[in-house]
Design an enzyme around this catalytic site. Structure first.
Site, PDB file in Angstrom:
ATOM      1  N   HIS A  93       0.772  -1.428   0.111  1.00  0.00           N
ATOM      2  CA  HIS A  93      -0.104   0.141   0.262  1.00  0.00           C
ATOM      3  C   HIS A  93       0.920   1.228  -0.022  1.00  0.00           C
ATOM      4  O   HIS A  93       2.103   1.070   0.239  1.00  0.00           O
ATOM      5  CB  HIS A  93      -0.751  -0.084   1.150  1.00  0.00           C
ATOM      6  CG  HIS A  93      -0.118   0.302   2.616  1.00  0.00           C
ATOM      7  ND1 HIS A  93       0.078   1.491   3.030  1.00  0.00           N
ATOM      8  CD2 HIS A  93       0.486  -0.405   3.203  1.00  0.00           C
ATOM      9  CE1 HIS A  93       0.677   1.474   4.236  1.00  0.00           C
ATOM     10  NE2 HIS A  93       0.845   0.359   4.409  1.00  0.00           N
ATOM     11  N   CYS A  94       0.168   2.382  -0.385  1.00  0.00           N
ATOM     12  CA  CYS A  94       0.915   3.813  -0.140  1.00  0.00           C
ATOM     13  C   CYS A  94      -0.325   4.660   0.491  1.00  0.00           C
ATOM     14  O   CYS A  94      -0.873   3.885   1.463  1.00  0.00           O
ATOM     15  CB  CYS A  94       1.190   4.369  -1.650  1.00  0.00           C
ATOM     16  SG  CYS A  94      -0.102   4.602  -2.718  1.00  0.00           S
ATOM     17  N   TRP A  95       0.033   5.713   0.264  1.00  0.00           N
ATOM     18  CA  TRP A  95      -0.890   6.622   1.296  1.00  0.00           C
ATOM     19  C   TRP A  95      -2.578   6.450   0.720  1.00  0.00           C
ATOM     20  O   TRP A  95      -3.286   6.085   1.425  1.00  0.00           O
ATOM     21  CB  TRP A  95      -0.726   8.351   1.088  1.00  0.00           C
ATOM     22  CG  TRP A  95      -1.706   9.245   1.409  1.00  0.00           C
ATOM     23  CD1 TRP A  95      -2.346  10.262   0.822  1.00  0.00           C
ATOM     24  CD2 TRP A  95      -2.198   9.131   2.708  1.00  0.00           C
ATOM     25  NE1 TRP A  95      -3.140  10.977   1.546  1.00  0.00           N
ATOM     26  CE2 TRP A  95      -3.030  10.248   2.724  1.00  0.00           C
ATOM     27  CE3 TRP A  95      -2.229   8.344   3.780  1.00  0.00           C
ATOM     28  CZ2 TRP A  95      -4.194  10.635   3.827  1.00  0.00           C
ATOM     29  CZ3 TRP A  95      -3.014   8.888   5.082  1.00  0.00           C
ATOM     30  CH2 TRP A  95      -3.908   9.513   4.811  1.00  0.00           C
ATOM     31  N   SER A 101       1.983   3.031  -5.001  1.00  0.00           N
ATOM     32  CA  SER A 101       1.810   1.350  -4.847  1.00  0.00           C
ATOM     33  C   SER A 101       1.570   0.686  -6.106  1.00  0.00           C
ATOM     34  O   SER A 101       2.065  -0.475  -6.404  1.00  0.00           O
ATOM     35  CB  SER A 101       0.637   1.080  -3.893  1.00  0.00           C
ATOM     36  OG  SER A 101      -0.448   1.733  -4.219  1.00  0.00           O
ATOM     37  N   TYR A 122      -3.440   3.533   2.831  1.00  0.00           N
ATOM     38  CA  TYR A 122      -3.180   3.882   4.358  1.00  0.00           C
ATOM     39  C   TYR A 122      -4.222   4.662   4.849  1.00  0.00           C
ATOM     40  O   TYR A 122      -4.516   4.638   5.900  1.00  0.00           O
ATOM     41  CB  TYR A 122      -1.654   4.534   4.825  1.00  0.00           C
ATOM     42  CG  TYR A 122      -1.346   4.724   6.061  1.00  0.00           C
ATOM     43  CD1 TYR A 122      -1.492   3.578   6.987  1.00  0.00           C
ATOM     44  CD2 TYR A 122      -1.490   6.011   6.394  1.00  0.00           C
ATOM     45  CE1 TYR A 122      -1.086   4.107   8.397  1.00  0.00           C
ATOM     46  CE2 TYR A 122      -1.314   6.300   7.949  1.00  0.00           C
ATOM     47  CZ  TYR A 122      -0.939   5.278   8.762  1.00  0.00           C
ATOM     48  OH  TYR A 122      -0.820   5.439  10.238  1.00  0.00           O
TER      49      TYR A 122
END
Length: 349
Positions: A93-95, A101, A122
């Site tokens: 995952h990323c933000w 991602s 996230y």
């Protein structure tokens, strides 16, 4: 293979599948999924550069800059991923579940990884965390005045098979003005919430969760309001230990700490202690009279605790006399007291 999954599916993934967070080191340090590994696509400075390019030049220029910045890093990313997930299976995952991602998932999939990609990133996880504090839990609170050894009792109860969440351990603070112990470093509020929510989620619903009686703040961290309200309404077993035994316990806990640290902490509560009590407490510290110092500040902490106790529903407070601060003995007595009173391992009604 890349599989996009919801937060609900992400949370339920087998624990053997590692979680990789591709956000920057600074973002990761602020707060991350419990147990996650960090493989940052961009450094902190690089993320600023890409963000600036996006705002000033548009999406396509930002993407090109991103590839320029990461071009020589891809083999390193893959090697890091192999160290974390030699079986070539991971969650990612990323933000917000966007380009960072997506790019990492594409590269790892190309190399043969199975990647579970968190939809919403996230940000979605943080919504899940906050939602946990609004759930209804079967809480039991262990209370007692400062120096009763509540944390040690809870640890003994955990060894006996009870469900315990140690809030002071999560917050890395023992609650009072002196609670940093001159060495503990608190996590961010965000990380405290992430850790707390994870333990709540993992708790078995058929068993009560034991928590220590805390104020809403533990050092600089605070318990989310919805959960704190549940704690205040929950049944509380209040252990009553003689003041002399509590002073002995606290002298062992705090008596060897740096005198300058103790003085600074005492000055922080001078308005609540009063000028005379503060002066006498600091003098006791300077002269090494730790029992006298503890006794003086306990006047304030005991009064504060009684005030907090008075705000609870009287019918939810159950008192138990203990002769000293022996955690093993007290844990056994508390559990015997609870089970006799409850008539069931699940509820006090």
């Amino acid at each position: 293979m890349i599989k996009n999954i919801t937060i609900e599916s992400f949370i339920r993934l087998d624990s053997s599948i590692p979680v990789v967070d591709v956000r920057t080191p600074a973002e990761f340090a602020q707060g991350h999924i419990v147990g996650a590994h960090n493989i940052p696509l961009f450094s902190n400075d690089e993320r600023v550069q890409v963000g600036t390019a996006y705002k000033q030049q548009g999406r396509e220029q930002a993407i090109l800059l991103g590839f320029d910045l990461t071009g020589s890093k891809w083999s390193c990313f893959i090697k890091q991923a192999l160290e974390i997930a030699p079986g070539k299976k991971m969650a990612l995952h990323c933000w917000r579940g966007g380009m960072r991602s997506g790019a990492m998932a594409w590269a790892l999939s190309l190399y043969g990884f199975d990647v579970y990609l968190l939809e919403g990133g996230y940000k979605k996880y943080r919504r899940w965390v906050l939602d946990q504090f609004g759930q209804k839990y079967n809480l039991l609170i262990l209370g007692g005045m400062t120096g009763s050894g509540k944390t040690q009792i809870l640890h003994q109860m955990r060894e006996s098979g009870e469900q315990v969440i140690d809030l002071e351990d999560l917050a890395q603070h023992q609650g009072s003005s002196y609670g940093s112990m001159n060495k503990l470093v608190q996590p961010s509020q965000e990380q405290f919430e992430n850790d707390f929510a994870t333990q709540l989620y993992r708790a078995a619903v058929e068993k009560p969760i034991w928590l220590e009686d805390e104020s809403i703040t533990i050092g600089k961290r605070f318990i989310p309001n919805a959960l704190f309200h549940q704690m205040r309404e929950a049944h509380l077993i209040n252990v009553k230990i003689p003041a002399t035994k509590r002073v002995e316990f606290l002298v062992n806990e705090y008596g060897q700490l740096d005198k300058e640290f103790l003085t600074e902490c005492t000055l922080r509560i001078c308005k609540r202690l009063g000028p005379e009590q503060t002066k006498n407490a600091i003098l006791a510290i300077e002269e090494g009279r730790m029992a006298d110092f503890i006794s003086l500040v306990l006047v304030y902490y005991d009064k504060t605790y009684r005030t907090g106790l008075s705000k609870r529903p009287p019918g939810n407070i159950h008192e138990l006399d203990c002769k000293d601060t022996n955690a093993t003995t007290n844990a056994a007595e508390i559990l015997e007291f609870y089970y006799k009173m409850a008539g069931t391992v699940a509820h006090i009604d």
